[in-house]
Design a protein around this motif. Structure first.
Motif, PDB file in Angstrom:
ATOM      1  N   VAL A  40       0.844  -1.203   0.000  1.00  0.00           N
ATOM      2  CA  VAL A  40       0.000   0.000   0.000  1.00  0.00           C
ATOM      3  C   VAL A  40       0.876   1.247   0.000  1.00  0.00           C
ATOM      4  O   VAL A  40       1.858   1.327   0.764  1.00  0.00           O
ATOM      5  CB  VAL A  40      -0.937   0.020   1.227  1.00  0.00           C
ATOM      6  N   TYR A  41       0.520   2.210  -0.861  1.00  0.00           N
ATOM      7  CA  TYR A  41       1.193   3.508  -0.922  1.00  0.00           C
ATOM      8  C   TYR A  41       0.223   4.608  -0.489  1.00  0.00           C
ATOM      9  O   TYR A  41      -0.995   4.439  -0.552  1.00  0.00           O
ATOM     10  CB  TYR A  41       1.680   3.804  -2.350  1.00  0.00           C
ATOM     11  N   SER A  42       0.782   5.731  -0.059  1.00  0.00           N
ATOM     12  CA  SER A  42      -0.021   6.888   0.343  1.00  0.00           C
ATOM     13  C   SER A  42       0.395   8.118  -0.447  1.00  0.00           C
ATOM     14  O   SER A  42       1.571   8.286  -0.779  1.00  0.00           O
ATOM     15  CB  SER A  42       0.173   7.169   1.839  1.00  0.00           C
ATOM     16  N   PHE A  43      -0.587   8.976  -0.719  1.00  0.00           N
ATOM     17  CA  PHE A  43      -0.330  10.238  -1.422  1.00  0.00           C
ATOM     18  C   PHE A  43      -0.815  11.423  -0.593  1.00  0.00           C
ATOM     19  O   PHE A  43      -1.309  12.408  -1.116  1.00  0.00           O
ATOM     20  CB  PHE A  43      -1.003  10.216  -2.799  1.00  0.00           C
ATOM     21  N   ASN A  44      -0.676  11.291   0.713  1.00  0.00           N
ATOM     22  CA  ASN A  44      -0.985  12.396   1.610  1.00  0.00           C
ATOM     23  C   ASN A  44      -0.082  13.590   1.273  1.00  0.00           C
ATOM     24  O   ASN A  44       0.943  13.448   0.607  1.00  0.00           O
ATOM     25  CB  ASN A  44      -0.783  11.949   3.060  1.00  0.00           C
ATOM     26  N   ALA A  45      -0.438  14.747   1.761  1.00  0.00           N
ATOM     27  CA  ALA A  45       0.251  15.971   1.341  1.00  0.00           C
ATOM     28  C   ALA A  45       1.729  15.991   1.696  1.00  0.00           C
ATOM     29  O   ALA A  45       2.521  16.668   1.037  1.00  0.00           O
ATOM     30  CB  ALA A  45      -0.446  17.189   1.941  1.00  0.00           C
ATOM     31  N   ASN A  46       2.128  15.246   2.720  1.00  0.00           N
ATOM     32  CA  ASN A  46       3.543  15.266   3.118  1.00  0.00           C
ATOM     33  C   ASN A  46       4.356  14.138   2.483  1.00  0.00           C
ATOM     34  O   ASN A  46       5.558  14.036   2.726  1.00  0.00           O
ATOM     35  CB  ASN A  46       3.678  15.208   4.642  1.00  0.00           C
ATOM     36  N   LYS A  47       3.724  13.299   1.665  1.00  0.00           N
ATOM     37  CA  LYS A  47       4.441  12.187   1.053  1.00  0.00           C
ATOM     38  C   LYS A  47       5.274  12.676  -0.135  1.00  0.00           C
ATOM     39  O   LYS A  47       5.170  13.828  -0.567  1.00  0.00           O
ATOM     40  CB  LYS A  47       3.467  11.100   0.625  1.00  0.00           C
TER      41      LYS A  47
ATOM     42  N   ARG B 299      18.055   1.389  -3.042  1.00  0.00           N
ATOM     43  CA  ARG B 299      17.906   2.774  -3.467  1.00  0.00           C
ATOM     44  C   ARG B 299      16.667   3.291  -2.724  1.00  0.00           C
ATOM     45  O   ARG B 299      15.546   3.130  -3.178  1.00  0.00           O
ATOM     46  CB  ARG B 299      17.705   2.885  -4.985  1.00  0.00           C
ATOM     47  N   ALA B 300      16.928   3.866  -1.561  1.00  0.00           N
ATOM     48  CA  ALA B 300      15.836   4.404  -0.755  1.00  0.00           C
ATOM     49  C   ALA B 300      15.389   5.746  -1.325  1.00  0.00           C
ATOM     50  O   ALA B 300      16.175   6.490  -1.907  1.00  0.00           O
ATOM     51  CB  ALA B 300      16.287   4.573   0.693  1.00  0.00           C
ATOM     52  N   ASN B 301      14.116   6.069  -1.138  1.00  0.00           N
ATOM     53  CA  ASN B 301      13.622   7.356  -1.638  1.00  0.00           C
ATOM     54  C   ASN B 301      14.009   8.529  -0.743  1.00  0.00           C
ATOM     55  O   ASN B 301      13.771   9.681  -1.098  1.00  0.00           O
ATOM     56  CB  ASN B 301      12.101   7.318  -1.848  1.00  0.00           C
ATOM     57  N   HIS B 302      14.608   8.231   0.436  1.00  0.00           N
ATOM     58  CA  HIS B 302      15.066   9.278   1.374  1.00  0.00           C
ATOM     59  C   HIS B 302      13.922  10.238   1.735  1.00  0.00           C
ATOM     60  O   HIS B 302      14.102  11.451   1.773  1.00  0.00           O
ATOM     61  CB  HIS B 302      16.238  10.064   0.777  1.00  0.00           C
ATOM     62  N   TRP B 303      12.769   9.658   2.050  1.00  0.00           N
ATOM     63  CA  TRP B 303      11.596  10.495   2.292  1.00  0.00           C
ATOM     64  C   TRP B 303      11.792  11.425   3.489  1.00  0.00           C
ATOM     65  O   TRP B 303      11.588  12.633   3.384  1.00  0.00           O
ATOM     66  CB  TRP B 303      10.346   9.630   2.504  1.00  0.00           C
ATOM     67  N   PHE B 304      12.181  10.872   4.642  1.00  0.00           N
ATOM     68  CA  PHE B 304      12.412  11.703   5.823  1.00  0.00           C
ATOM     69  C   PHE B 304      13.851  11.545   6.292  1.00  0.00           C
ATOM     70  O   PHE B 304      14.437  10.468   6.165  1.00  0.00           O
ATOM     71  CB  PHE B 304      11.461  11.286   6.954  1.00  0.00           C
ATOM     72  N   TYR B 305      14.396  12.623   6.851  1.00  0.00           N
ATOM     73  CA  TYR B 305      15.748  12.618   7.405  1.00  0.00           C
ATOM     74  C   TYR B 305      15.639  12.607   8.932  1.00  0.00           C
ATOM     75  O   TYR B 305      14.976  13.459   9.520  1.00  0.00           O
ATOM     76  CB  TYR B 305      16.524  13.868   6.985  1.00  0.00           C
ATOM     77  N   SER B 306      16.357  11.674   9.553  1.00  0.00           N
ATOM     78  CA  SER B 306      16.238  11.468  10.998  1.00  0.00           C
ATOM     79  C   SER B 306      17.531  11.846  11.707  1.00  0.00           C
ATOM     80  O   SER B 306      18.556  11.187  11.545  1.00  0.00           O
ATOM     81  CB  SER B 306      15.903  10.003  11.293  1.00  0.00           C
ATOM     82  N   LEU B 307      17.455  12.888  12.498  1.00  0.00           N
ATOM     83  CA  LEU B 307      18.586  13.355  13.287  1.00  0.00           C
ATOM     84  C   LEU B 307      18.564  12.664  14.645  1.00  0.00           C
ATOM     85  O   LEU B 307      17.523  12.603  15.301  1.00  0.00           O
ATOM     86  CB  LEU B 307      18.464  14.869  13.468  1.00  0.00           C
ATOM     87  N   ILE B 308      19.702  12.101  15.051  1.00  0.00           N
ATOM     88  CA  ILE B 308      19.821  11.473  16.368  1.00  0.00           C
ATOM     89  C   ILE B 308      20.607  12.414  17.279  1.00  0.00           C
ATOM     90  O   ILE B 308      21.740  12.793  16.971  1.00  0.00           O
ATOM     91  CB  ILE B 308      20.529  10.110  16.289  1.00  0.00           C
ATOM     92  N   VAL B 309      19.996  12.802  18.385  1.00  0.00           N
ATOM     93  CA  VAL B 309      20.597  13.743  19.329  1.00  0.00           C
ATOM     94  C   VAL B 309      21.161  12.951  20.501  1.00  0.00           C
ATOM     95  O   VAL B 309      20.414  12.391  21.313  1.00  0.00           O
ATOM     96  CB  VAL B 309      19.564  14.778  19.819  1.00  0.00           C
ATOM     97  N   GLU B 310      22.493  12.881  20.584  1.00  0.00           N
ATOM     98  CA  GLU B 310      23.163  12.122  21.634  1.00  0.00           C
ATOM     99  C   GLU B 310      23.325  12.969  22.897  1.00  0.00           C
ATOM    100  O   GLU B 310      23.137  14.187  22.887  1.00  0.00           O
ATOM    101  CB  GLU B 310      24.545  11.664  21.134  1.00  0.00           C
ATOM    102  N   GLU B 311      23.720  12.294  23.993  1.00  0.00           N
ATOM    103  CA  GLU B 311      23.841  12.981  25.290  1.00  0.00           C
ATOM    104  C   GLU B 311      24.911  14.065  25.288  1.00  0.00           C
ATOM    105  O   GLU B 311      24.799  15.049  26.008  1.00  0.00           O
ATOM    106  CB  GLU B 311      24.138  11.957  26.395  1.00  0.00           C
TER     107      GLU B 311
END
Length: 385
Positions: free
Chosen positions: A197-204, A299-311
């Motif tokens: 299943v795919y989504s076409f919501n406004a943020n996709k 080959r990922a679409n790189h939809w969201f970028y995830s920042l990891i905040v360490e201590e």
């Protein structure tokens, strides 16, 4: 900067107006019209399936998929706790119950823990998996390709076959992501399990304002999904209905957007990859911050970028969230883990550990496909100040 840098917004062009004008001039603005079939064909051709069936939303697609896969009242479905709640709610729509699994370091369902759960906590008899603690049948697994990062489908398919389970791919965030190596080389996320299943919501990565698409290599399942999505009309002329259906159709106006948007998809992905690399190069020089990687064999679409905040970073994740938003840089934390949400607190969860770490540490930063290089540099500047 005086202007807000949004987290994830549509990348739209006025070129689409010709399509919209046609829907208005012909009167085909609702759940009929040529753009629906055209969009379905374009999606099927892009991901490499014979057919695709459009629907009202990604959530509607998941609901229909679970239903035709045979999930019923009293069954159980294995789901990730680290996902948007829309991936889990359709289980409840059918009167079934979710069993929650942890994530691995790609944020996807932890296949090692899944396998351990099935081996140690379940009984497999006569082709049926029974959860020892509840006595209920486990019918299916839902795997979510989180943020467009492909999950471990080779192992998941092995587990599916070994335990005679249905496998539903929630690829709502992963249109355009595919595997480069292995058994499923050049197969797209969503096309490997029983149904995708795919989504076409406004943020996709592409949008129709709403809407979704269902794909499968099983034509009978898609035919049943198509039937149910239009109120299960056995005889549409005389309005005969032999079972309960749903009003889950996509509109022609939505599809008019989609037929134009999907032609831009590869260029959107190129931009997302380039911007991800800009972020990655800058963040590696900032102590205490890391950028979650995408799998190298895909080959990922790189939809969201995830920042990891360490201590060791100068402020904690929540303080950084507030600071960036005060600077006009829209960011958001990870979803609240589903097994801790009020409707699901009583449901079984299994060894949830990694997901808790990411819930506390992860921050999503601007990633739109029309994000400019100077905006990326502004975000990096604020992170490094």
């Amino acid at each position: 900067m005086s202007q807000v840098i949004p987290l994830s917004v549509p990348n739209l062009s006025l070129d689409i107006l010709e399509n919209l004008r046609e829907t208005i001039e012909t009167g085909w603005v609702s759940t009929g019209g040529r753009f629906i079939e055209e969009f379905e064909k374009k999606v099927a051709a892009y991901v490499g399936t014979e057919r695709a069936v459009s629907c009202q939303s990604g959530t509607a697609g998941l609901h229909l998929a679970l239903k035709v896969l045979g999930v019923e009242y009293g069954d159980e479905v294995i789901v990730p706790t680290l996902t948007f709640i829309a991936a889990v709610n359709p289980v409840k729509y059918l009167g079934a119950e979710p069993v929650f699994m942890d994530c691995d370091d790609t944020l996807n369902l932890d296949v090692n823990k899944l396998e351990a759960f099935l081996e140690e906590e379940c009984q497999f008899t006569d082709g049926t998996v029974i959860n020892k603690s509840t006595g209920k049948k486990i019918k299916a697994i839902i795997v979510v390709h989180v943020f467009g990062n492909p999950a471990s489908m080779e192992r998941l398919m092995e587990i599916k076959e070994k335990y005679n389970l249905k496998l539903l791919e929630d690829a709502t965030e992963a249109l355009g992501s595919y595997y480069k190596d292995g058994t499923f080389a050049y197969r797209h996320c969503g096309t490997i399990g029983d149904i995708g299943v795919y989504s076409f919501n406004a943020n996709k990565i592409i949008t129709t304002g709403g809407g979704g698409m269902i794909v499968s290599n099983n034509g009978e399942l898609l035919e049943e999904i198509s039937f149910l999505s239009v109120q299960a009309k056995t005889d549409p002329l005389y309005f005969t209905h032999d079972e309960v259906g749903y009003n889950y159709r996509m509109t022609n106006i939505q599809a008019a957007f989609g037929t134009h948007q999907i032609d831009q998809l590869e260029s959107f992905i190129d931009t997302k990859i380039n911007n991800y690399n800009l972020y990655s190069n800058g963040i590696e020089h900032i102590e205490g911050l890391g950028l979650l990687s995408f799998r190298k064999d895909t080959r990922a679409n790189h939809w969201f970028y995830s920042l990891i905040v360490e201590e060791q970073y100068k402020v904690n994740r929540d303080e950084l969230l507030i600071q960036l938003n005060n600077f006009g840089i829209q960011t958001r934390p990870l979803w609240g883990l589903i097994h801790k949400q009020k409707p699901y607190c009583a449901n079984q969860s299994y060894r949830i550990e990694n997901a808790i770490f990411y819930e506390e540490r992860l921050l999503n930063i601007p990633c739109s496909s029309n994000l400019k290089q100077e905006q990326v540099m502004e975000v990096l500047k604020r992170l490094g100040d």
